[in-house]
Design an enzyme around this catalytic site. Structure first.
Site, PDB file in Angstrom:
ATOM      1  N   LEU A 172      33.498  -9.265 -16.494  1.00  0.00           N
ATOM      2  CA  LEU A 172      34.150  -8.939 -17.765  1.00  0.00           C
ATOM      3  C   LEU A 172      33.427  -7.749 -18.390  1.00  0.00           C
ATOM      4  CD1 LEU A 172      34.550 -12.535 -19.309  1.00  0.00           C
ATOM      5  CD2 LEU A 172      35.842 -11.440 -17.455  1.00  0.00           C
ATOM      6  N   GLY A 216      31.359  -1.491 -18.357  1.00  0.00           N
ATOM      7  CA  GLY A 216      30.502  -0.498 -19.024  1.00  0.00           C
ATOM      8  C   GLY A 216      29.249  -0.272 -18.183  1.00  0.00           C
ATOM      9  N   VAL A 229      17.159 -11.245 -22.174  1.00  0.00           N
ATOM     10  CA  VAL A 229      15.841 -10.902 -22.747  1.00  0.00           C
ATOM     11  C   VAL A 229      15.045 -10.153 -21.682  1.00  0.00           C
ATOM     12  CG1 VAL A 229      13.691 -11.767 -23.744  1.00  0.00           C
ATOM     13  CG2 VAL A 229      15.818 -13.020 -24.130  1.00  0.00           C
ATOM     14  N   GLY A 273      15.734  -7.453 -20.085  1.00  0.00           N
ATOM     15  CA  GLY A 273      16.523  -6.761 -19.046  1.00  0.00           C
ATOM     16  C   GLY A 273      16.218  -7.289 -17.664  1.00  0.00           C
ATOM     17  N   ILE A 299      13.306  -7.918 -16.332  1.00  0.00           N
ATOM     18  CA  ILE A 299      12.051  -8.684 -16.186  1.00  0.00           C
ATOM     19  C   ILE A 299      12.370 -10.172 -16.086  1.00  0.00           C
ATOM     20  CG2 ILE A 299       9.810  -9.228 -17.222  1.00  0.00           C
ATOM     21  CD1 ILE A 299      10.139  -6.751 -18.998  1.00  0.00           C
ATOM     22  N   GLY A 344      19.820   8.847 -24.974  1.00  0.00           N
ATOM     23  CA  GLY A 344      20.738   7.727 -24.773  1.00  0.00           C
ATOM     24  C   GLY A 344      20.064   6.372 -24.914  1.00  0.00           C
ATOM     25  N   LYS A 378      16.117 -11.619 -29.334  1.00  0.00           N
ATOM     26  CA  LYS A 378      15.450 -11.936 -28.060  1.00  0.00           C
ATOM     27  C   LYS A 378      14.335 -12.970 -28.258  1.00  0.00           C
ATOM     28  CE  LYS A 378      16.646  -7.456 -26.032  1.00  0.00           C
ATOM     29  NZ  LYS A 378      16.234  -6.035 -25.965  1.00  0.00           N
ATOM     30  N   GLY A 381      18.642  -0.823 -19.304  1.00  0.00           N
ATOM     31  CA  GLY A 381      19.116   0.099 -18.268  1.00  0.00           C
ATOM     32  C   GLY A 381      20.058  -0.587 -17.305  1.00  0.00           C
TER      33      GLY A 381
HETATM   34  N1  HSE Z   1      18.581  -1.501 -27.249  1.00  0.00           N
HETATM   35  C1  HSE Z   1      17.877  -2.364 -26.361  1.00  0.00           C
HETATM   36  C2  HSE Z   1      16.477  -1.801 -26.107  1.00  0.00           C
HETATM   37  C3  HSE Z   1      18.647  -2.505 -25.081  1.00  0.00           C
HETATM   38  O1  HSE Z   1      16.214  -0.668 -26.486  1.00  0.00           O
HETATM   39  O2  HSE Z   1      15.629  -2.492 -25.571  1.00  0.00           O
HETATM   40  C4  HSE Z   1      18.258  -3.679 -24.227  1.00  0.00           C
HETATM   41  O3  HSE Z   1      18.512  -4.902 -24.846  1.00  0.00           O
END
Ligand code: HSE
EC number: 1.1.1.3
Length: 403
Positions: A7, A10, A127, A129, A131, A182, A200, A297
């Site tokens: 879903l 992006g 939480v 990403g 890791i 970005g 988180k 990322g």
């Molecule tokens: N905006 C978040 C960060 C993205 O900079 O860590 C990841 O959750």
């Protein structure tokens, strides 16, 4: 072959497709079955992209298809993600998500619905990403009682603070730099005001203490008031400033907070720089452990999502128990928490010194520029500091410290 649906096409959604394509064979070996993406739900079309043949605009198509065993939710935000995830679980489909807003607000409820339907709701990527932290907390560290979790959980603000520290740049410049790269959103409040880190740590605290920790209850202060001058003082003191998200046992309660903190080289998070995240965990049996890596990322986040998909396929008919009750955890009063405080005061030590010493004791006065000076207080309760700060003439700023 197991069919799945994604879903949202992006950044993370396209990353999930890339991970499953690049590591197709090894993932199939580990899952015990080939994984095939049958549908990708997105409002948009992608003419010329091979993904187009899988694109659907109507979620009902996915819900009604009994072949789809796992739904990957990487849309972000609460709605329609919450409705879609709930419907998927109730239809007997497993769900893997990277959506921290959804997990922080509705995690306990979705875990209960998954259990009732003998499927799994997994959220490793929500939480830190890429890791691994959710599964270690839930599985590897189950023998321990968690004494403390302290994390750098937002990559954008860590990048900004690193640039301010290393290059002496002003806040506005590093924010623009982060936006150009970005990292920061156009509306950067979620990052710089600490809201993202707050969600988180709410998730980690809920898992560590098996009860609902509402993010609204967590004291949250961001980095938007931190200046380049603060870093000049920090350098002189041999310290760094980091945005920390913390939950720790305090007597019979748990203190949870997000705040910029001055920390010293002996702190485990002192050397975590740029976009990297790290989570320090202290268990009552294990002692200290650290988890470090890319907290955001496309591919790191997708890697964690796909790992959840594989785990769900390995347990396709079994709910793996997650202890996260909907019953609320009452948090410790922030005013009773004790810290040291770095304080900047306008004026000169000669004129203000007597008042400062009367309030805070025999502290050193540090000068890095004309017209102001800094002090570091002894450890004291927030409540006591606030009272003294109110009586202090000309306080410019204060930053909590743990050193
Ligand atoms: N905006 C978040 C960060 C993205 O900079 O860590 C990841 O959750």
């Amino acid at each position: 072959m197991v069919k799945i649906a994604v879903l949202g096409y992006g950044t993370v959604g396209s990353g999930v497709v890339e991970v499953l394509t690049t590591n197709r064979e090894s993932i199939a070996r580990k899952a015990g079955e080939e994984i095939d993406i049958k549908y990708v739900l997105d409002l948009r079309d992608f003419p010329g992209d091979p993904i187009q043949e899988k694109i659907v605009h109507d979620y009902q198509v996915i819900l009604d298809d009994e072949e789809v065993r796992v739904v990957v939710e990487v849309m972000g935000g609460i709605e329609p993600a919450f409705t879609f995830v709930k419907q998927a679980l109730m239809a007997g489909k497993n769900v893997a998500t990277s959506n921290k807003e959804l997990v922080a607000r509705h995690g306990a409820e979705l875990i209960a619905i998954a259990r009732e339907n003998s499927v799994n709701f997994m959220f490793e990527a929500s939480v830190g990403g890429g890791i691994p932290i959710i599964r270690p907390l839930l599985q590897s560290l189950t023998a321990d009682e968690i004494v403390e979790i302290s994390g750098i959980l937002n990559g954008t603000t860590n990048y900004m603070l690193t640039k301010m520290s290393e290059q002496g740049l002003a806040y506005d410049i590093v924010l623009k730099n982060a936006q150009d790269k970005g990292y920061a959103e156009r509306n950067p409040a979620a990052d710089v005001e600490g809201y993202d880190a707050c969600r988180k740590i709410a998730i980690l605290a809920s898992l560590a203490y098996a009860h609902q920790v509402d993010f609204e209850d967590i004291y949250t202060e961001g980095i938007s008031k931190i200046t380049d001058t603060d870093f000049v003082y920090a350098k002189k003191l041999g310290l760094s400033i980091k945005l920390l998200a913390v939950c720790k046992r305090q007597e019979d309660k748990v203190l949870a907070m997000v705040s910029p903190m001055m920390i010293g080289p002996e702190h485990p998070l002192f050397n975590v720089n740029n976009v990297f995240n790290a989570i320090f965990v202290k268990g009552n049996m294990l002692g200290d452990a650290m988890f470090y890596g890319r907290g955001a990322g496309k591919l790191p986040t997708a890697s964690a999502v796909v790992a959840d998909v594989v785990e769900e396929i390995k347990h396709i008919h079994t709910n793996i128990r997650i202890n996260w009750s909907r019953e609320k955890l009452e948090l410790a009063d922030m005013k009773a928490a004790a810290h040291r405080f770095f304080v900047r005061i306008s004026g000169m030590p000669e004129e203000k010194g007597a008042q400062v010493k009367a309030l805070f004791g025999d502290v050193d006065m540090i000068q890095v520029k004309d017209g102001e000076f800094g002090i570091v207080t002894p450890q004291m309760k927030e409540k006591d500091f606030d009272e003294k700060a109110a009586a202090l003439d000309g306080m410019i700023t204060r930053i909590r410290g743990e050193f």
